[in-house]
Design a protein around this motif. Structure first.
Motif, PDB file in Angstrom:
ATOM      1  N   ARG A  76     -41.938 -18.488  -2.143  1.00  0.00           N
ATOM      2  CA  ARG A  76     -42.467 -19.820  -1.840  1.00  0.00           C
ATOM      3  C   ARG A  76     -43.807 -19.732  -1.103  1.00  0.00           C
ATOM      4  O   ARG A  76     -44.720 -20.508  -1.359  1.00  0.00           O
ATOM      5  N   ILE A  77     -43.896 -18.787  -0.198  1.00  0.00           N
ATOM      6  CA  ILE A  77     -45.171 -18.605   0.508  1.00  0.00           C
ATOM      7  C   ILE A  77     -46.258 -18.183  -0.472  1.00  0.00           C
ATOM      8  O   ILE A  77     -47.377 -18.704  -0.443  1.00  0.00           O
ATOM      9  N   GLN A  78     -45.932 -17.243  -1.366  1.00  0.00           N
ATOM     10  CA  GLN A  78     -46.930 -16.822  -2.357  1.00  0.00           C
ATOM     11  C   GLN A  78     -47.399 -17.992  -3.212  1.00  0.00           C
ATOM     12  O   GLN A  78     -48.595 -18.148  -3.488  1.00  0.00           O
ATOM     13  N   ILE A  79     -46.466 -18.828  -3.623  1.00  0.00           N
ATOM     14  CA  ILE A  79     -46.796 -19.949  -4.511  1.00  0.00           C
ATOM     15  C   ILE A  79     -47.697 -20.939  -3.792  1.00  0.00           C
ATOM     16  O   ILE A  79     -48.729 -21.373  -4.331  1.00  0.00           O
ATOM     17  N   LEU A  80     -47.336 -21.312  -2.580  1.00  0.00           N
ATOM     18  CA  LEU A  80     -48.147 -22.283  -1.845  1.00  0.00           C
ATOM     19  C   LEU A  80     -49.516 -21.702  -1.507  1.00  0.00           C
ATOM     20  O   LEU A  80     -50.537 -22.392  -1.588  1.00  0.00           O
ATOM     21  N   GLU A  81     -49.553 -20.438  -1.130  1.00  0.00           N
ATOM     22  CA  GLU A  81     -50.852 -19.819  -0.805  1.00  0.00           C
ATOM     23  C   GLU A  81     -51.784 -19.784  -2.013  1.00  0.00           C
ATOM     24  O   GLU A  81     -53.000 -19.871  -1.866  1.00  0.00           O
ATOM     25  N   SER A  82     -51.225 -19.649  -3.204  1.00  0.00           N
ATOM     26  CA  SER A  82     -52.074 -19.568  -4.395  1.00  0.00           C
ATOM     27  C   SER A  82     -52.812 -20.879  -4.646  1.00  0.00           C
ATOM     28  O   SER A  82     -53.787 -20.902  -5.404  1.00  0.00           O
ATOM     29  N   LEU A  83     -52.368 -21.968  -4.011  1.00  0.00           N
ATOM     30  CA  LEU A  83     -53.022 -23.263  -4.183  1.00  0.00           C
ATOM     31  C   LEU A  83     -54.253 -23.400  -3.298  1.00  0.00           C
ATOM     32  O   LEU A  83     -55.064 -24.312  -3.500  1.00  0.00           O
ATOM     33  N   LEU A  84     -54.385 -22.532  -2.315  1.00  0.00           N
ATOM     34  CA  LEU A  84     -55.466 -22.649  -1.334  1.00  0.00           C
ATOM     35  C   LEU A  84     -56.575 -21.675  -1.700  1.00  0.00           C
ATOM     36  O   LEU A  84     -56.401 -20.469  -1.599  1.00  0.00           O
ATOM     37  N   GLU A  85     -57.693 -22.208  -2.103  1.00  0.00           N
ATOM     38  CA  GLU A  85     -58.791 -21.350  -2.559  1.00  0.00           C
ATOM     39  C   GLU A  85     -59.265 -20.403  -1.469  1.00  0.00           C
ATOM     40  O   GLU A  85     -59.506 -20.820  -0.336  1.00  0.00           O
ATOM     41  N   VAL A  86     -59.414 -19.155  -1.834  1.00  0.00           N
ATOM     42  CA  VAL A  86     -59.966 -18.137  -0.948  1.00  0.00           C
ATOM     43  C   VAL A  86     -61.209 -17.580  -1.630  1.00  0.00           C
ATOM     44  O   VAL A  86     -61.182 -17.312  -2.841  1.00  0.00           O
ATOM     45  N   PRO A  87     -62.324 -17.410  -0.919  1.00  0.00           N
ATOM     46  CA  PRO A  87     -63.533 -16.873  -1.543  1.00  0.00           C
ATOM     47  C   PRO A  87     -63.278 -15.536  -2.216  1.00  0.00           C
ATOM     48  O   PRO A  87     -62.499 -14.709  -1.728  1.00  0.00           O
TER      49      PRO A  87
END
Length: 859
Positions: free
Chosen positions: A664-675
């Protein structure tokens, strides 16, 4: 006169303009005076097009000045949270200057609400649009004017439609003030505005700057030498303070390091600077390195820094204690750092090998930062040649000093020696030149044009108001588009509706073509023999990386996000769809008509509207045009998502239920753009370190392989023969992370989605696994110079958790789901407070409203 006055006396507008001019402490420029007089005399408003640095804010303040003196409400909109916050501070100071309370100015963004009922309301553009869509909740009768600052954002492909719809929906009695850098088609734009939206706005246009710019190509000096040269001289003759623009964050630090030992401070300035720096703590993260640079008069400012460090650099530069500030181009988008000069380290931007010359609009924004109206007679723009070209130019100058026909044997030997050492350009490097610089300078301003599709949430909301597609189609045909683009309007709108139909958000009438299918959503839930996380530990082995992420700890308060680079899509919404009686623009009239017609018809039945199918191709339906798009119950779910792509958010709810905590953490983090520059440092660990959870093992891996979307080597690179490059070296392959697996499945279900960006990373999980120590985390992973990116990522994760908490995924227990996301939020909030308490507390201000995240309480 104060904002607490019981009654606001009626003030003649002729008297108001005199009052307004009297409170200006200097003589306005001609374009400012013309704009002020026009604003107070024109009944509908103005479009002011003038170069950056011509004092457009002064004109905007006039609209606020008028509202306060007449007891009305005025909105000041900007495209960026950071810019909104800056204007909020400036307008509070202005209100006090005018004799009003600072509380007469309020701020409303997706992150903060300060004095939200104040007569002057500084908002991001999406907030205004949302209120226009829910006028029954937000009364516009008392609104006298709306200022749209940085209006050239109308051209933004992702967010320009927000400005466009706001223009269409504003009640006719609300006057407009559109402030923009110079645009190429201002007259055409105003003609379009009059024709399509019945707005007769007066154009005030100027290409003159009070502080003229001079442009200089520097082809024979390295940057460090040039900056030292610019610092030489008296306060009048030197060319500092200077903003040095870089097109990537790491370059800011790299260049700052090259300035060690350079003389960039005036006599006595370092003592003042040292005293000022001692007022702050610089002990952790990038603090020690930044302090060393600041002591030499060099600042660094970019989004990769913590907000507290950026604020300090801004203050020091504004106090004239810094000679140079290395910054990225985001600083040119409205943040007020006055400088005498700007320096471009390059004319190219983009990924390595694919760089292109910076577009003229961005370059002119950068140029406009040079020259301070109250301090400088001229502004200076310097463009640096590539250091390889500088070395070549220096070599050539030295080589040419020796005559070709010299007879002197010593000179002949020297010339031969020089020729052997002749520097050259590198084959794998991209270069720029003076001609390109001159082309950018001379490039005409960009034309305003409608760009981008209707946002998904907005499209869903409009269909809730009325399912009749003709109303949205009519608006689409009224957009400011070139003829070739107008020809594609119907096809593109139909494609958007096909996508909503596929997701079961709408029913179409007539029935769509056979190739348009509903997306499969009836996924089986793993049986009881499969171990699924209860929110406290990973479904992988107990000692696997990611297990035990959420141990019992003291709860903290939830947090919010304060992200300047994210699109501020926190659009306020209301569920009340009753009709507003206010007069609105063309598209607004269509919406209001739809609101009233909903109560008089069956909302889009077959009998209400005839089918539109081209008679000659009815069987093939090549010219299919939907007549009605009636929302299903799922449309509310689509509308509820604001912190992520709404289609993707609803898609994830079908899968998050069987995932364990690490997944779940991986999935939600993938929504947040990182440079992209940060991604190599925060990759998701391989399966050997972070074992796949139930979602991957029992659903995604099998489904992706069965659809031919992945191979076994994509899932487990170690199981396949290694691939070699042209030099026989093994090509390193990474296992496809969970976020990318879900994205491939989504793209298979919803082909053609162009506005979704995901990127699989492992920041939150890694941080929590290591105990939540932020400084230990960024230091151990070489992220100190990007700690602002990481901090912002954590804040955005908190907001995302609170947003997803409102809807339970398929197959999950609501209480356990909420408890798990609350636990993540609480631990991240504690971490963020330890890093930057001021920024975190600002972001926390609006978190109490998150249970009603899809609707702003107007009370």
């Amino acid at each position: 006169m104060t904002s607490d006055s019981a009654e606001v006396p009626s003030v003649d507008r002729g008297d108001l303009v005199s009052l307004c001019l009297d409170q200006i402490p200097f003589d306005p420029y001609p374009v400012q005076e013309e704009a002020l007089l026009s604003w107070f005399s024109d009944s509908e408003g103005i479009l002011l097009c003038a170069p950056t640095g011509t004092g457009k804010t002064l004109i905007a303040e006039a609209a606020m000045f008028e509202a306060l003196h007449t007891g009305k409400v005025a909105y000041y909109t900007t495209p960026l949270i950071a810019l909104s916050e800056q204007k909020f501070d400036e307008l509070q100071e202005a209100a006090v200057r005018w004799g009003f309370s600072p509380d007469s100015v309020g701020l409303i963004t997706g992150n903060r609400r300060v004095n939200p009922d104040a007569p002057i309301r500084v908002v991001v553009a999406e907030i205004l649009l949302n209120r226009l869509l829910t006028q029954s909740e937000f009364d516009f009768d008392q609104v006298s004017s709306v200022v749209m600052d940085e209006f050239h954002s109308f051209n933004d492909p992702e967010r320009g439609v927000v400005w466009e719809l706001s223009l269409a929906l504003l009640p006719q009695h609300v006057r407009l003030m559109l402030l923009s850098a110079t645009v190429g088609n201002a007259v055409e734009f105003l003609m379009w505005l009059r024709k399509e939206h019945n707005r007769k706005v007066q154009l005030i246009q100027s290409s003159d700057r009070k502080v003229p710019l001079s442009f200089h190509w520097v082809g024979d000096a390295l940057l460090s030498e040039q900056l030292e040269q610019m610092q030489d001289g008296t306060d009048v003759t030197k060319r500092t303070p200077a903003l040095v623009f870089c097109f990537n964050r790491q370059e800011c630090w790299t260049i700052a390091e090259t300035l060690k030992g350079k003389s960039l401070l005036a006599s006595g300035q370092q003592k003042q600077l040292a005293a000022r720096l001692d007022e702050w703590d610089w002990k952790v993260g990038a603090g020690p390195k930044l302090k060393q640079l600041l002591m030499r008069g060099v600042g660094v400012h970019h989004a990769g820094m913590l907000p507290k460090y950026r604020r300090r650099v801004e203050k020091l530069f504004q106090e004239k204690l810094l000679s140079v500030c290395l910054c990225t181009e985001t600083l040119a988008a409205g943040i007020n750092l006055p400088a005498r000069s700007v320096v471009l380290t390059s004319l190219l931007k983009g990924p390595p090998g694919k760089k292109k010359v910076v577009d003229a609009s961005s370059a002119h924004q950068i140029f406009g930062r040079a020259g301070r109206p109250q301090f400088d007679d001229a502004g200076y723009v310097f463009a640096m040649a590539h250091e390889d070209d500088v070395k070549i130019a220096r070599w050539k100058a030295q080589y040419d000093q020796i005559p070709e026909d010299t007879k002197d044997p010593n000179l002949i030997r020297m010339k031969k020696k020089l020729k052997k050492k002749m520097p050259t350009r590198r084959k794998n490097e991209q270069y720029w030149n003076e001609d390109q610089f001159q082309s950018v300078i001379a490039a005409p301003p960009a034309n305003l044009s409608s760009r981008g599709d209707l946002p998904w949430r907005l499209l869903g909301y409009l269909l809730k108001i009325s399912p009749e597609v003709s109303r949205i189609r009519k608006f689409a045909h009224k957009r400011l588009l070139p003829p070739k683009e107008k020809e594609k309007v119907d096809a593109r709108l139909t494609q958007l509706l096909f996508t909503l139909y596929s997701g079961d958000f709408i029913d179409l009438e007539p029935e769509p073509p056979e190739h348009v299918k509903r997306v499969f959503r009836d996924w089986p839930i793993p049986d009881e023999s499969i171990e699924v996380s209860d929110g406290s530990e990973s479904a992988a082995e107990d000692d696997g990386f990611g297990a035990g992420l959420l141990d019992d700890e003291e709860p903290a308060v939830a947090d919010d996000v304060n992200d300047d680079q994210s699109p501020e899509a926190e659009v306020e919404e209301s569920e009340d769809e009753s009709e507003s009686e206010a007069s609105v623009g063309t598209f607004g009239a269509l919406l209001q008509e739809a609101l009233s017609s909903n109560s008089e018809s069956d909302g889009g039945s077959k009998e209400a509207v005839p089918k539109v199918v081209h008679p000659s191709q009815a069987d093939e339906r090549k010219d299919y045009l939907p007549v009605t798009a009636t929302p299903t119950d799922r449309i509310d779910l689509l509308i509820s998502f604001r912190g992520c792509h709404p289609l993707y958010g609803t898609f994830l709810l079908d899968h998050l239920g069987i995932a364990d905590t690490a997944e779940r953490i991986q999935i939600l983090e993938s929504l947040l753009e990182v440079p992209g520059s940060v991604v190599p440092l925060v990759r998701v660990p391989p399966p050997s370190e972070l074992p796949p959870g139930p979602l991957a093992r029992f659903r995604l891996d099998r489904e992706l392989i069965s659809r031919g979307l992945v191979t076994q080597s994509d899932l487990d690179p170690d199981s396949a023969e290694p691939e070699l490059d042209n030099f026989g070296r093994e090509i390193r392959k990474y296992a496809l992370p969970l976020g990318d697996k879900l994205r491939r499945l989504f793209d298979s279900d919803y082909p053609g989605i162009q506005d979704l960006r995901t990127r699989a990373v492992w920041v939150v999980g890694d941080l929590l696994h290591d105990g939540g120590d932020f400084h230990k985390y960024v230091t151990s992973r070489d992220l100190t110079k990007q700690e602002g990116v990481i901090s912002r990522h954590l804040l955005r994760m908190i907001l995302l958790c609170q947003e997803f908490k409102q809807t339970c995924p398929v197959g999950a227990d609501q209480e356990e789901w909420e408890a798990e996301l609350d636990s993540i939020s609480e631990r991240l909030t504690e971490t963020c407070r330890e890093v930057d308490p001021e920024s975190t507390d600002k972001a926390l201000e609006s978190m109490n409203d998150l249970p009603d995240v899809v609707q702003e309480n107007p009370a």
